[in-house]
Motif scaffolding. Structure first.
Motif, short mmCIF file in Angstrom:
data_model
loop_
_atom_site.label_atom_id
_atom_site.label_comp_id
_atom_site.label_asym_id
_atom_site.label_seq_id
_atom_site.Cartn_x
_atom_site.Cartn_y
_atom_site.Cartn_z
N GLU A 239 16.04 3.26 34.77
CA GLU A 239 15.63 4.88 35.06
C GLU A 239 15.06 4.91 33.97
N ALA A 240 13.98 6.39 34.03
CA ALA A 240 13.37 5.92 33.30
C ALA A 240 12.92 6.99 31.82
N LEU A 241 12.55 6.06 30.88
CA LEU A 241 12.92 7.22 29.52
C LEU A 241 11.43 6.27 28.59
N PRO A 242 10.32 7.66 28.24
CA PRO A 242 9.07 7.62 27.07
C PRO A 242 9.50 6.42 26.13
N ALA A 243 8.98 5.61 26.06
CA ALA A 243 8.53 5.19 25.12
C ALA A 243 8.33 5.61 23.46
N PRO A 244 8.96 5.14 22.73
CA PRO A 244 8.91 5.38 20.90
C PRO A 244 7.85 6.07 20.87
N THR A 245 7.03 6.71 19.95
CA THR A 245 6.57 6.69 18.67
C THR A 245 5.44 5.85 17.73
N GLU A 246 4.62 5.32 17.99
CA GLU A 246 4.19 3.96 16.85
C GLU A 246 5.58 4.71 15.32
N SER A 247 4.88 5.55 14.80
CA SER A 247 5.96 6.53 13.96
C SER A 247 6.96 6.49 13.76
N ALA A 248 8.03 6.28 14.80
CA ALA A 248 9.07 6.46 15.20
C ALA A 248 9.99 4.50 15.39
N TYR A 249 8.89 4.28 16.08
CA TYR A 249 9.28 2.55 16.20
C TYR A 249 9.44 1.83 14.79
N VAL A 250 8.33 2.49 14.34
CA VAL A 250 8.30 1.52 12.79
C VAL A 250 9.63 1.61 11.93
N ALA A 251 9.73 3.28 11.82
CA ALA A 251 10.94 3.85 10.59
C ALA A 251 11.67 2.94 11.38
N ASN A 252 11.92 3.32 12.54
CA ASN A 252 13.40 2.39 13.06
C ASN A 252 13.61 1.39 13.28
N HIS A 253 12.60 0.31 12.91
CA HIS A 253 12.84 -1.41 13.34
C HIS A 253 13.63 -1.78 12.17
N PRO A 254 14.65 -2.25 12.88
CA PRO A 254 15.90 -2.97 12.54
C PRO A 254 15.38 -4.44 11.17
N ALA A 255 13.93 -4.58 11.51
CA ALA A 255 13.58 -5.50 10.27
C ALA A 255 12.77 -4.37 9.10
N VAL A 256 12.55 -3.44 9.45
CA VAL A 256 11.65 -2.51 8.49
C VAL A 256 13.21 -1.83 7.51
N ILE A 257 14.59 -1.46 8.49
CA ILE A 257 15.31 -0.45 7.84
C ILE A 257 16.33 -1.79 6.69
N ALA A 258 15.85 -3.07 7.40
CA ALA A 258 16.96 -4.18 6.38
C ALA A 258 15.97 -4.58 5.61
N ALA A 259 14.85 -4.45 4.96
CA ALA A 259 14.17 -4.29 4.51
C ALA A 259 13.99 -3.16 3.00
N GLU A 260 14.45 -1.87 3.65
CA GLU A 260 14.84 -1.12 2.70
C GLU A 260 15.82 -1.50 1.85
N ARG A 261 16.40 -1.67 3.23
CA ARG A 261 17.85 -1.63 2.08
C ARG A 261 17.82 -2.03 1.01
N ASP A 262 17.00 -3.38 1.23
CA ASP A 262 17.15 -4.15 0.63
C ASP A 262 16.32 -3.86 -1.10
N VAL A 263 15.48 -3.03 -0.85
CA VAL A 263 14.57 -2.61 -1.81
C VAL A 263 15.74 -1.50 -2.13
N ASP A 264 16.18 -0.54 -1.81
CA ASP A 264 18.02 -0.18 -2.51
C ASP A 264 18.66 -1.46 -3.05
N LEU A 265 19.45 -2.12 -2.66
CA LEU A 265 19.83 -2.78 -3.29
C LEU A 265 19.86 -3.48 -4.62
N ALA A 266 18.23 -3.85 -4.64
CA ALA A 266 17.17 -4.35 -5.93
C ALA A 266 17.44 -3.33 -7.34
#
Length: 427
Positions: A239-266
């Motif tokens: 069934e249909a679902l619109p694609a995310p916006t670029e900002s939403a895609y980047v902000a919620n990308h698993p690799a980006v979130i993991a990198a953000e958590r790495d920064v917080d931990l460091a």
């Protein structure tokens, strides 16, 4: 024959990510789905992804990592355990009172000592532990996201392979009917043996194409079974679902979130190292007992002397600062990667959508019209049966290529829809 929906109108329904609040509900869903699948019920894309997350050992391992980090964090801000001390002081080992304990200086001692950490240092250690929990949570979310994506792609492969099998099976039936008609015309001397032989070879080709499509469907089913744990015959149309916006895609990308958590931990680790420049004090209280003499109480503190902080504590802090800078650089690079990835997928989806529309209008529709004209001409004995077969075969190839384009389009849309974490489910 099943009617195919245009991929431009397709979209996909996200299932809820597994988290501690919905684990029981998702487990109940998995338990309810497996009996339904064994009874041949229709499986939806959302159900397939939810079931795959529950079955995934990688997702289970990631959740165990979160649990481990959370348990460790509970003890991060606690003081070290106190130390019980017991012994005998000033026991003579020579002379008439050796090993007797009668000497006035001999004393049996029992006490307790405690290392003391300042509140700021304990808070810094707690911050490091909490950041580690968030980092493991990001890993768990990334693992679940990848499972959902791979399951969604496998689901789509099965759906399209089944649609293609239906198409070539229909073509095989046409080839069989045409061969039988040619044989009947040959018996009535209205067809040639060359025409019959050509249609016989065409039927063999159609049977081989059906066998190939069936094999591709079985391979796709095996891939889907690897994720959901059951072989499914009936899949619901996505069934249909619109694609995310670029900002939403980047902000919620698993690799980006993991990198953000790495920064917080460091950063938290850096602050903890900064507090280590202040040494931990220890205090001790002990009770001494002497035979025939008054008992005694001793009280003391121990203070480490940082005699060379530039060579020890400052080096540790400099190392942590370098690691924090490394984590920040990796976050910037990962963000760029996610941005480029989104733009490539979005461009590919737009390009494929245009190709699908053009191919349907410029190739498939004329091929269908050609088949209809050839069928009318054949029925009025204006063209041989081979002309009708050639028209139908050309239409079949055009529709198969259209299926391939539609499959590529939907896979690109699925990557856009499923690769990023669901809004509101960030760790």
């Amino acid at each position: 024959m099943r009617h195919f929906r245009h991929p431009a109108s397709l979209s996909f329904v996200f299932g809820a990510f597994v988290n501690p609040k919905i684990t029981l509900r998702a487990a109940a869903l998995a338990a309810a789905l497996l009996p339904l699948l064994s009874q041949g019920a229709t499986l939806t894309l959302d159900q397939a992804m939810s079931l795959a997350v529950q079955r995934s050992e990688a997702a289970r391992a990631a959740r165990a990592g979160v649990t481990s980090a959370a348990e460790t964090a509970r003890a991060a801000a606690q003081l070290p355990d106190p130390v019980l001390r017991a012994g005998i002081d000033n026991l003579p080992i020579s002379g008439s009172d050796r090993f007797s304990g009668r000497d006035s200086m001999t004393m049996k001692r029992v006490g307790i000592s405690q290392e003391w950490l300042s509140s700021s240092k304990r808070a810094a250690r707690q911050a490091v532990a909490d950041a580690a929990v968030q980092r493991e949570a990001a890993v768990a979310r990334a693992s679940q996201t990848d499972v959902r994506l791979q399951t969604g792609l496998a689901y789509l492969d099965v759906y399209f392979a089944r649609s293609e099998l239906e198409l070539v099976t229909e073509a095989e039936h046409h080839a069989h009917d045409e061969l039988e008609a040619a044989r009947a015309r040959l018996a009535s001397a209205t067809a040639t043996s060359q025409e019959v032989l050509g249609l016989s070879g065409a039927r063999g080709m159609a049977e081989d194409e059906t066998a190939e499509a069936r094999q591709q469907l079985e391979v796709a089913r095996v891939a889907l079974t690897r994720w959901i744990g059951a072989s499914v015959d009936d899949l619901a149309a996505p069934e249909a679902l619109p694609a995310p916006t670029e900002s939403a895609y980047v902000a919620n990308h698993p690799a980006v979130i993991a990198a953000e958590r790495d920064v917080d931990l460091a950063r938290a680790d850096t602050e903890s190292a900064r507090t280590n420049r202040r040494p931990n004090w220890s205090w001790e209280v002990s009770y001494g007992q002497r035979s025939g003499y008054p008992d005694m109480v001793s009280v003391g503190i121990s203070i480490p002397l940082a005699i060379a902080p530039a060579q020890r504590q400052d080096r540790e802090l400099a190392a942590k600062l370098a690691l924090a800078e490394k984590a920040e650089a990796q976050l910037a690079e990962t963000t760029r990667m996610a941005t480029v990835e989104y733009r490539m997928l979005a461009a590919e989806a737009a390009r494929l959508a245009g190709r699908v529309d053009r191919y349907r209008t410029a190739v498939v529709l004329p091929a269908q019209q050609r088949t209809a004209v050839a069928l009318t001409a054949y029925r009025s004995n204006q063209v041989p049966l081979t002309t009708l077969f050639e028209s139908r075969h050309a239409e079949l190839e055009a529709r198969r290529k259209l299926f391939a384009l539609q499959r590529d389009l939907v896979r690109a849309q699925a990557s856009l829809a499923f690769k990023a974490l669901i809004e509101g489910d960030r760790p």
